[in-house]
Every structure is written in C-alpha cells, then in structure tokens.
Design a protein around this motif. Structure first.
Motif, PDB file in Angstrom:
ATOM      1  N   GLU A  61     -19.463  19.025  -2.298  1.00  0.00           N
ATOM      2  CA  GLU A  61     -20.561  19.743  -1.884  1.00  0.00           C
ATOM      3  C   GLU A  61     -21.825  18.855  -2.328  1.00  0.00           C
ATOM      4  OE1 GLU A  61     -21.051  22.989  -0.857  1.00  0.00           O
ATOM      5  OE2 GLU A  61     -18.998  23.788  -1.050  1.00  0.00           O
ATOM      6  N   THR A  62     -21.645  17.586  -2.656  1.00  0.00           N
ATOM      7  CA  THR A  62     -22.922  16.764  -3.216  1.00  0.00           C
ATOM      8  C   THR A  62     -23.220  15.849  -1.994  1.00  0.00           C
ATOM      9  OG1 THR A  62     -21.328  14.985  -3.785  1.00  0.00           O
ATOM     10  CG2 THR A  62     -21.816  16.395  -5.531  1.00  0.00           C
ATOM     11  N   ASP A  63     -24.264  15.265  -2.053  1.00  0.00           N
ATOM     12  CA  ASP A  63     -24.962  14.403  -1.146  1.00  0.00           C
ATOM     13  C   ASP A  63     -23.992  13.220  -0.642  1.00  0.00           C
ATOM     14  OD1 ASP A  63     -27.099  15.923  -1.013  1.00  0.00           O
ATOM     15  OD2 ASP A  63     -28.387  14.669  -2.315  1.00  0.00           O
ATOM     16  N   SER A  64     -23.135  12.823  -1.741  1.00  0.00           N
ATOM     17  CA  SER A  64     -22.191  11.383  -1.421  1.00  0.00           C
ATOM     18  C   SER A  64     -21.060  11.802  -2.083  1.00  0.00           C
ATOM     19  CB  SER A  64     -22.857  10.431  -1.961  1.00  0.00           C
ATOM     20  OG  SER A  64     -23.030  10.427  -3.385  1.00  0.00           O
ATOM     21  N   PRO A  65     -20.180  12.496  -1.090  1.00  0.00           N
ATOM     22  CA  PRO A  65     -18.664  12.545  -1.766  1.00  0.00           C
ATOM     23  C   PRO A  65     -17.941  11.452  -1.756  1.00  0.00           C
ATOM     24  CG  PRO A  65     -19.141  14.294   0.302  1.00  0.00           C
ATOM     25  CD  PRO A  65     -20.335  13.182  -0.019  1.00  0.00           C
ATOM     26  N   ASN A  66     -17.034  11.214  -2.601  1.00  0.00           N
ATOM     27  CA  ASN A  66     -16.486  10.018  -2.725  1.00  0.00           C
ATOM     28  C   ASN A  66     -14.734  10.267  -2.344  1.00  0.00           C
ATOM     29  OD1 ASN A  66     -18.333   8.331  -3.864  1.00  0.00           O
ATOM     30  ND2 ASN A  66     -18.198   9.575  -5.945  1.00  0.00           N
ATOM     31  N   LEU A  67     -14.299   9.281  -1.774  1.00  0.00           N
ATOM     32  CA  LEU A  67     -12.733   9.355  -1.441  1.00  0.00           C
ATOM     33  C   LEU A  67     -11.950   8.422  -2.579  1.00  0.00           C
ATOM     34  CD1 LEU A  67     -10.702   9.470   0.663  1.00  0.00           C
ATOM     35  CD2 LEU A  67     -11.251   7.387   1.636  1.00  0.00           C
ATOM     36  N   HIS A  68     -10.971   9.198  -2.932  1.00  0.00           N
ATOM     37  CA  HIS A  68      -9.884   8.715  -3.938  1.00  0.00           C
ATOM     38  C   HIS A  68      -8.587   8.550  -3.258  1.00  0.00           C
ATOM     39  CE1 HIS A  68     -13.172   8.761  -6.780  1.00  0.00           C
ATOM     40  NE2 HIS A  68     -13.556   9.938  -6.233  1.00  0.00           N
ATOM     41  N   LEU A  69      -8.357   7.425  -2.843  1.00  0.00           N
ATOM     42  CA  LEU A  69      -6.747   7.331  -2.163  1.00  0.00           C
ATOM     43  C   LEU A  69      -5.976   6.895  -3.547  1.00  0.00           C
ATOM     44  CD1 LEU A  69      -7.415   5.405   1.011  1.00  0.00           C
ATOM     45  CD2 LEU A  69      -7.047   7.950   0.963  1.00  0.00           C
ATOM     46  N   ILE A  70      -4.654   7.446  -3.397  1.00  0.00           N
ATOM     47  CA  ILE A  70      -3.682   6.854  -4.335  1.00  0.00           C
ATOM     48  C   ILE A  70      -3.246   5.506  -4.071  1.00  0.00           C
ATOM     49  CG2 ILE A  70      -3.055   9.310  -5.331  1.00  0.00           C
ATOM     50  CD1 ILE A  70      -0.329   8.752  -3.442  1.00  0.00           C
ATOM     51  N   GLN A  73      -0.685   4.613  -1.138  1.00  0.00           N
ATOM     52  CA  GLN A  73      -1.064   5.078   0.327  1.00  0.00           C
ATOM     53  C   GLN A  73      -2.521   4.331   0.693  1.00  0.00           C
ATOM     54  OE1 GLN A  73       0.591   6.740   2.014  1.00  0.00           O
ATOM     55  NE2 GLN A  73       1.878   7.715   0.568  1.00  0.00           N
ATOM     56  N   ARG A  74      -3.076   3.467  -0.200  1.00  0.00           N
ATOM     57  CA  ARG A  74      -4.111   2.664   0.331  1.00  0.00           C
ATOM     58  C   ARG A  74      -3.785   1.824   1.359  1.00  0.00           C
ATOM     59  NH1 ARG A  74      -8.389   2.649  -2.931  1.00  0.00           N
ATOM     60  NH2 ARG A  74      -9.311   1.030  -2.180  1.00  0.00           N
ATOM     61  N   TRP A  75      -2.541   1.419   1.672  1.00  0.00           N
ATOM     62  CA  TRP A  75      -2.353   0.381   2.783  1.00  0.00           C
ATOM     63  C   TRP A  75      -2.469   1.228   4.204  1.00  0.00           C
ATOM     64  CZ3 TRP A  75       1.511   1.597   6.580  1.00  0.00           C
ATOM     65  CH2 TRP A  75       2.361   2.687   6.076  1.00  0.00           C
ATOM     66  N   ARG A  76      -2.387   2.587   4.239  1.00  0.00           N
ATOM     67  CA  ARG A  76      -2.626   3.090   5.406  1.00  0.00           C
ATOM     68  C   ARG A  76      -4.323   3.087   5.839  1.00  0.00           C
ATOM     69  NH1 ARG A  76       1.639   6.044   6.758  1.00  0.00           N
ATOM     70  NH2 ARG A  76       3.180   6.691   4.921  1.00  0.00           N
ATOM     71  N   PHE A  77      -5.041   2.818   4.989  1.00  0.00           N
ATOM     72  CA  PHE A  77      -6.661   2.715   5.326  1.00  0.00           C
ATOM     73  C   PHE A  77      -7.022   1.197   4.501  1.00  0.00           C
ATOM     74  CE2 PHE A  77      -5.416   7.023   5.231  1.00  0.00           C
ATOM     75  CZ  PHE A  77      -5.740   7.369   6.633  1.00  0.00           C
ATOM     76  N   PRO A  78      -6.601   0.441   5.326  1.00  0.00           N
ATOM     77  CA  PRO A  78      -6.693  -1.130   4.473  1.00  0.00           C
ATOM     78  C   PRO A  78      -8.264  -1.661   4.495  1.00  0.00           C
ATOM     79  CG  PRO A  78      -5.806  -1.581   6.491  1.00  0.00           C
ATOM     80  CD  PRO A  78      -6.019  -0.139   6.438  1.00  0.00           C
ATOM     81  N   THR A  79      -9.255  -1.001   5.315  1.00  0.00           N
ATOM     82  CA  THR A  79     -10.246  -1.873   5.460  1.00  0.00           C
ATOM     83  C   THR A  79     -11.586  -0.803   5.189  1.00  0.00           C
ATOM     84  OG1 THR A  79     -10.821  -1.078   7.616  1.00  0.00           O
ATOM     85  CG2 THR A  79      -9.670  -3.417   7.600  1.00  0.00           C
ATOM     86  N   PRO A  80     -12.486  -1.272   4.630  1.00  0.00           N
ATOM     87  CA  PRO A  80     -13.828  -0.455   4.002  1.00  0.00           C
ATOM     88  C   PRO A  80     -14.160   0.765   5.329  1.00  0.00           C
ATOM     89  CG  PRO A  80     -14.162  -2.481   3.306  1.00  0.00           C
ATOM     90  CD  PRO A  80     -12.815  -2.399   4.140  1.00  0.00           C
ATOM     91  N   GLU A  81     -13.950   0.135   6.459  1.00  0.00           N
ATOM     92  CA  GLU A  81     -14.377   1.055   7.715  1.00  0.00           C
ATOM     93  C   GLU A  81     -13.280   2.226   7.981  1.00  0.00           C
ATOM     94  OE1 GLU A  81     -16.090  -2.948   7.930  1.00  0.00           O
ATOM     95  OE2 GLU A  81     -14.143  -2.418   7.799  1.00  0.00           O
ATOM     96  N   SER A  82     -12.160   1.779   7.627  1.00  0.00           N
ATOM     97  CA  SER A  82     -10.961   2.852   8.028  1.00  0.00           C
ATOM     98  C   SER A  82     -11.094   4.062   6.842  1.00  0.00           C
ATOM     99  CB  SER A  82      -9.631   2.057   8.077  1.00  0.00           C
ATOM    100  OG  SER A  82      -9.284   1.459   6.800  1.00  0.00           O
ATOM    101  N   ARG A  83     -11.379   3.437   5.599  1.00  0.00           N
ATOM    102  CA  ARG A  83     -11.574   4.467   4.712  1.00  0.00           C
ATOM    103  C   ARG A  83     -12.814   5.309   4.664  1.00  0.00           C
ATOM    104  NH1 ARG A  83      -9.491  -0.132   1.711  1.00  0.00           N
ATOM    105  NH2 ARG A  83     -11.657  -0.942   1.198  1.00  0.00           N
ATOM    106  N   GLU A  84     -13.867   4.700   5.256  1.00  0.00           N
ATOM    107  CA  GLU A  84     -15.126   5.510   5.488  1.00  0.00           C
ATOM    108  C   GLU A  84     -14.867   6.443   6.878  1.00  0.00           C
ATOM    109  OE1 GLU A  84     -19.249   6.712   5.261  1.00  0.00           O
ATOM    110  OE2 GLU A  84     -17.756   5.838   3.912  1.00  0.00           O
TER     111      GLU A  84
END
Length: 101
Positions: A61-70, A73-84
């Motif tokens: 509900e804030t202006d900049s929600p943060n993504l926290h991957l365990i 599972q980080r290998w599924r989204f290895p680049t900053p672009e894929s995480r974004e």
C-alpha cells in the motif's frame, strides 16, 4: 413464544485473499494477500507440482513496495530486470484486485 432460528445466525465469511494468478517470464505465480502484514505472498505454481513459496511483495500500500525473494528461489529471477518485472506484475495484480473489492 418465538425462538431464534439457527438459520438466522450466519458465521462471518472469511475474507477473500486470492489476489490472482500472473505469469512472469516462464514462471506462473499465485498471489495471496496477507492482511496481517499488508503484503502479497508469491507462490510458484506448476501442473502436477506442489506450490513453492518464492517470496513476498511487502509494503504493497506504499509508494515503493519491496520484493523479498527467499534465497533458494532467487535463481528463478537472476537479474534485476526480471525481479523488477515480478514486482511490477504483482503490484499491478494487487491494484486490480483491490479496485474490484
């Protein structure tokens, strides 16, 4: 004499927490809202497999929600672009869900 009917008393309905399903790259995600933390849980879903917890988008509900991957599972989204892309997809899904309510 009138007695109260058991049919009159309805237990409260649970809140619908299913935000929805989205696809990010090759990953299909099921998103659930956690009202206690105000965040959206992200689960990887695949046919014939048990859902896997990927992480959470916090501060939804804030202006900049943060993504926290365990970590596992980080290998599924290895680049900053894929995480974004994942973060933006979950935020858009949440906003659509919240708007419908």
């Amino acid at each position: 004499m009138h007695y109260p009917s058991a049919a009159v008393h309805q237990p409260p309905q649970p809140e619908e927490l299913e935000v929805g399903i989205t696809v990010v790259g090759p990953i299909r995600l099921r998103c659930l809202f956690d009202p206690d933390w105000g965040s959206v849980l992200c689960l990887r879903i695949a046919p014939g497999e048990v859902a896997q917890y990927l992480g959470v988008v916090a501060g939804i509900e804030t202006d900049s929600p943060n993504l926290h991957l365990i970590d596992k599972q980080r290998w599924r989204f290895p680049t900053p672009e894929s995480r974004e892309q994942l973060r933006q997809s979950v935020i858009a899904l949440y906003r659509t869900w919240r708007y419908r309510r």
